[in-house]
Scaffold this active site. Structure first.
Site, PDB file in Angstrom:
ATOM      1  N   CYS A 107      11.826   5.602  20.666  1.00 14.16           N
ATOM      2  CA  CYS A 107      13.099   6.025  21.247  1.00 14.16           C
ATOM      3  C   CYS A 107      13.412   7.477  20.911  1.00 14.16           C
ATOM      4  O   CYS A 107      14.315   8.066  21.485  1.00 14.16           O
ATOM      5  CB  CYS A 107      14.241   5.122  20.787  1.00 14.16           C
ATOM      6  SG  CYS A 107      14.523   5.195  19.011  1.00 14.16           S
ATOM      7  N   CYS A 112      20.877   6.681  18.680  1.00 12.87           N
ATOM      8  CA  CYS A 112      21.737   5.795  19.459  1.00 12.87           C
ATOM      9  C   CYS A 112      22.935   5.329  18.624  1.00 12.87           C
ATOM     10  O   CYS A 112      22.979   5.527  17.405  1.00 12.87           O
ATOM     11  CB  CYS A 112      20.934   4.584  19.927  1.00 12.87           C
ATOM     12  SG  CYS A 112      20.614   3.406  18.613  1.00 12.87           S
ATOM     13  N   ASP A 116      14.627   8.628  18.148  1.00  9.75           N
ATOM     14  CA  ASP A 116      15.777   8.787  17.260  1.00  9.75           C
ATOM     15  C   ASP A 116      15.329   9.172  15.847  1.00  9.75           C
ATOM     16  O   ASP A 116      14.286   8.733  15.375  1.00  9.75           O
ATOM     17  CB  ASP A 116      16.595   7.494  17.208  1.00  9.75           C
ATOM     18  CG  ASP A 116      17.289   7.237  18.537  1.00  9.75           C
ATOM     19  OD1 ASP A 116      17.223   8.125  19.415  1.00  9.75           O
ATOM     20  OD2 ASP A 116      17.897   6.173  18.697  1.00  9.75           O
ATOM     21  N   CYS A 160      17.001  -0.581  15.280  1.00 18.33           N
ATOM     22  CA  CYS A 160      17.770   0.593  14.828  1.00 18.33           C
ATOM     23  C   CYS A 160      18.161   0.435  13.365  1.00 18.33           C
ATOM     24  O   CYS A 160      18.213   1.410  12.618  1.00 18.33           O
ATOM     25  CB  CYS A 160      19.016   0.787  15.686  1.00 18.33           C
ATOM     26  SG  CYS A 160      18.717   0.569  17.451  1.00 18.33           S
TER      27      CYS A 160
HETATM   28 FE1  FES Z   1      16.437   4.366  18.679  1.00 18.70          FE
HETATM   29 FE2  FES Z   1      18.472   2.777  18.272  1.00 18.70          FE
HETATM   30  S1  FES Z   1      17.464   3.111  20.136  1.00 18.70           S
HETATM   31  S2  FES Z   1      17.310   3.818  16.805  1.00 18.70           S
END
Ligand code: FES
Length: 138
Positions: free
Chosen positions: A34, A59, A36, A103
Site C-alpha cells: 500500500c 491510511c 504506507d 495496518c
Molecule cells: Fe496501508 Fe493501511 S492501507 S497501512
C-alpha cells in the site's frame, strides 16, 4: 458503521503525533503493497518508555493504530512493549475491518523496530531480544 468510534477518534484526533529529537530509539516500517510508512520515536529511561511519538504517512487505520500503539506503550516497560501485539491494538480500538487488520501490524512492527534501534544504540544485538522485524506483506 465500518469503523468503531475509537478508530474514528484516534484517526481524527491522533495522540502523540510528532518527532522526539533526542529519541533513544527510532523505528521505521513500511508496507510495500500500500506504500504506507510509519515512523516511531521512543524515549527510554531505565527500561521504561517515558515518551512515544509517531509520524504516519498512511491510511486512516494506520494513523489510528499508531496513535493507539503509542498510548498503550507509554509508561510501560520495554518487556511489556515487546509483548504488544497488533491484535491488542485492534482490541483497544474496538476492532478493525478485516481488510484493515494489516495496518495494525505496521504499528506493532514500528514499535519493535524502534526498540531494535534502541538496543543497537546501546551496543546490544537486538535480534535475540526483539526478533526479526517483518514488513507486513499484505
Ligand atoms: Fe496501508 Fe493501511 S492501507 S497501512
Amino acid at each position: 458503521m465500518l469503523y468503531s468510534e475509537k478508530v474514528m477518534d484516534h484517526f481524527s484526533n491522533p495522540r502523540n503525533v510528532g518527532e522526539i529529537e533526542d529519541a533513544d530509539g527510532v523505528g521505521e516500517i513500511g508496507n510495500a503493497k500500500c506504500g504506507d510508512i510509519m515512523k516511531m520515536y521512543l524515549k527510554i529511561d531505565d527500561g521504561i518508555i517515558t515518551d512515544a511519538k509517531f509520524k504516519t504517512f498512511g491510511c486512516g487505520a494506520a494513523v489510528a493504530t499508531s496513535s493507539m500503539a503509542t498510548e498503550l506503550i507509554k509508561g510501560k516497560s520495554i518487556e511489556d512493549a515487546l509483548k504488544l501485539t497488533n491484535q491488542a491494538v485492534v482490541e483497544a480500538l474496538d476492532g478493525l475491518p478485516a481488510v484493515k487488520v494489516h495496518c495494525s501490524v505496521l504499528a506493532e512492527q514500528a514499535v519493535r523496530s524502534a526498540l531494535s534501534d534502541y538496543y543497537t544504540k546501546q551496543g546490544i544485538d537486538p535480534l535475540p531480544i526483539v526478533g526479526e522485524i517483518k514488513e507486513p506483506e499484505e
